[in-house]
Design an enzyme around this catalytic site. Structure first.
Site, PDB file in Angstrom:
ATOM      1  CB  ILE A 175      43.978  75.663  -8.034  1.00  0.00           C
ATOM      2  CG1 ILE A 175      44.167  74.843  -6.748  1.00  0.00           C
ATOM      3  CG2 ILE A 175      42.541  76.180  -8.164  1.00  0.00           C
ATOM      4  CD1 ILE A 175      43.806  75.584  -5.475  1.00  0.00           C
ATOM      5  CD  GLU A 218      48.103  78.329  -8.666  1.00  0.00           C
ATOM      6  OE1 GLU A 218      49.319  78.290  -8.894  1.00  0.00           O
ATOM      7  OE2 GLU A 218      47.233  78.017  -9.500  1.00  0.00           O
TER       8      GLU A 218
HETATM    9  P1  GH3 Z   1      46.137  78.187 -14.544  1.00  0.00           P
HETATM   10  O1  GH3 Z   1      44.768  77.648 -14.754  1.00  0.00           O
HETATM   11  O2  GH3 Z   1      46.919  78.229 -15.803  1.00  0.00           O
HETATM   12  O3  GH3 Z   1      46.870  77.453 -13.462  1.00  0.00           O
HETATM   13  O4  GH3 Z   1      45.981  79.709 -14.070  1.00  0.00           O
HETATM   14  P2  GH3 Z   1      46.061  80.330 -12.625  1.00  0.00           P
HETATM   15  O5  GH3 Z   1      45.287  81.589 -12.603  1.00  0.00           O
HETATM   16  O6  GH3 Z   1      45.665  79.312 -11.595  1.00  0.00           O
HETATM   17  O7  GH3 Z   1      47.617  80.524 -12.448  1.00  0.00           O
HETATM   18  P3  GH3 Z   1      48.507  81.773 -12.135  1.00  0.00           P
HETATM   19  O8  GH3 Z   1      49.874  81.191 -11.950  1.00  0.00           O
HETATM   20  O9  GH3 Z   1      48.325  82.839 -13.171  1.00  0.00           O
HETATM   21  O10 GH3 Z   1      47.974  82.349 -10.768  1.00  0.00           O
HETATM   22  C1  GH3 Z   1      48.154  81.710  -9.566  1.00  0.00           C
HETATM   23  C2  GH3 Z   1      47.477  82.549  -8.515  1.00  0.00           C
HETATM   24  O11 GH3 Z   1      47.448  81.850  -7.276  1.00  0.00           O
HETATM   25  C3  GH3 Z   1      48.183  83.812  -8.238  1.00  0.00           C
HETATM   26  C4  GH3 Z   1      47.827  84.121  -6.810  1.00  0.00           C
HETATM   27  O12 GH3 Z   1      46.824  85.091  -6.799  1.00  0.00           O
HETATM   28  C5  GH3 Z   1      47.262  82.829  -6.272  1.00  0.00           C
HETATM   29  N1  GH3 Z   1      47.920  82.379  -5.057  1.00  0.00           N
HETATM   30  C6  GH3 Z   1      49.141  81.809  -4.928  1.00  0.00           C
HETATM   31  N2  GH3 Z   1      49.391  81.550  -3.611  1.00  0.00           N
HETATM   32  C7  GH3 Z   1      48.323  81.955  -2.888  1.00  0.00           C
HETATM   33  C8  GH3 Z   1      47.970  81.957  -1.510  1.00  0.00           C
HETATM   34  O13 GH3 Z   1      48.719  81.525  -0.623  1.00  0.00           O
HETATM   35  N3  GH3 Z   1      46.755  82.439  -1.146  1.00  0.00           N
HETATM   36  C9  GH3 Z   1      45.904  82.907  -2.094  1.00  0.00           C
HETATM   37  N4  GH3 Z   1      44.738  83.375  -1.664  1.00  0.00           N
HETATM   38  N5  GH3 Z   1      46.212  82.940  -3.375  1.00  0.00           N
HETATM   39  C10 GH3 Z   1      47.384  82.475  -3.809  1.00  0.00           C
HETATM   40 MG    MG Z   2      46.915  77.607 -11.424  1.00  0.00          MG
END
Ligand code: GH3
Ligand code: MG
Length: 303
Positions: A175, A218
């Site tokens: 995502i 994500e």
């Molecule tokens: P990019 O477009 O480069 O993919 O940036 P990004 O912000 O999507 O990527 P980044 O890896 O910086 O952040 C991923 C975020 O996904 C961090 C966290 O807040 C969120 N996340 C991961 N797992 C879960 C989950 O199970 N539930 C929720 N609500 N958020 C999650």
């Molecule tokens: Mg991402």
């Protein structure tokens, strides 16, 4: 209601014995029968595999011990409990059966109430094991298969595609700018978004062997057996569109006013050979990174 009943396979070379057991159990279970060991093995590997096998020992051709040994040697049938039902009543026979992995042993002539109770105990145990197995392979939040399940399937499909010289496509889906989504709309909204994206992705591939799983956070992963470069691109484009058309508002994304995904793909085939399944994942990951660098909300095939 009948399809929710557990299935019991009765194996005995004497139809009268099958009949006696079946009439005891048919009110509570779906009954399959076999008069030969080979047939029992075949039914146990089928679509409607039994939850329990009642197995006679003395049979012509393949006896019950050998049938049990083969069931326990085969990964797909190993977890089906076996109860030996037999006129052999020496401790040694019982010991041999239990050592082969049988769950229980019933001597003939049998007591109907005891047969019912032993069958019920083993079936209940098996249904609990099935449920635990399902939970351990499913992602709790999105209710799609988890990484553990995916890694198992990847190993299987990798072996199969190598054996049959067929192509295998893998897509990594992530995502876009999900961190700002969470930061602004909250973790609960983030979770809901993950659920909706998972369901949208899951609906895209159509073949029974296609698999969409949550890889972590994500990130999702898609396994497409017998799929080449063009097929992978087709599925990926449909996934991009499926997520766009959810129109989940994302005012903090610089890609679009709604939630989008980026996808990286890689193919295992004669034209794109990889030494291992791990390399296929790495190639898809590298392509995903490229899709992110190129502006997100897009598919990048193998580089
Ligand atoms: P990019 O477009 O480069 O993919 O940036 P990004 O912000 O999507 O990527 P980044 O890896 O910086 O952040 C991923 C975020 O996904 C961090 C966290 O807040 C969120 N996340 C991961 N797992 C879960 C989950 O199970 N539930 C929720 N609500 N958020 C999650
Ligand atoms: Mg991402």
């Amino acid at each position: 209601m009948s399809e929710t009943r557990a299935t019991v396979l009765i194996v005995d070379d004497q139809p009268t014995n099958i009949h006696a057991l079946a009439s005891l159990l048919k009110a509570d279970y779906r009954i399959l029968t076999a008069t030969r060991g080979e047939k029992a093995l075949e039914l146990s590997q089928g679509e409607q595999a039994p939850d329990l096998i009642l197995l006679d020992i003395v049979m012509p051709d393949m006896d019950g011990y050998e049938t049990c040994r083969r069931l326990k040697d085969n990964e797909t049938t190993r977890s089906i409990p076996v109860i030996f039902v037999t006129a052999l009543d020496h401790d040694k026979d019982e010991e041999q059966g239990l050592n082969l992995g049988a769950s229980d042993y019933i001597s003939k002539p049998f007591n109907p109430a005891i047969v019912r109770a032993r069958v019920r105990n083993q079936v209940n145990l098996k249904l609990k094991t099935n449920m635990l197995e399902k939970i351990s392979l499913q992602d709790g939040l999105t209710e799609i298969p988890n990484r553990r399940y995916f890694d198992q399937k990847l190993a299987e499909e990798w072996a199969r595609s190598s054996r049959n010289d067929q192509s295998l496509a893998l897509l990594m889906v992530d995502i876009d700018q999900f961190k700002p989504f969470n930061d602004h709309y909250g973790h609960g909204a983030g979770d809901e978004c993950l659920r909706r994206v998972a369901q949208a992705l899951r609906r895209v591939p159509t073949r029974a062997t296609d698999l969409v799983a949550r890889y972590g956070g994500e990130e999702f992963v898609v396994l497409l057996p017998e799929t080449d470069t063009r097929g992978a691109q087709h599925v990926a484009q449909a996934m991009l569109e499926a997520v766009r058309s959810l129109e989940v508002t994302h005012d903090y994304s610089d890609v679009a006013p709604h939630v989008t995904i980026s996808i990286g793909g890689a193919i295992q085939s004669r034209q794109h050979p990889k030494p291992s399944a791990e390399d296929l994942k790495k190639a898809a990951d590298t392509a995903l990174y490229q899709a992110k660098t190129n502006g997100r909300n897009r598919y990048q095939g193998e580089i």
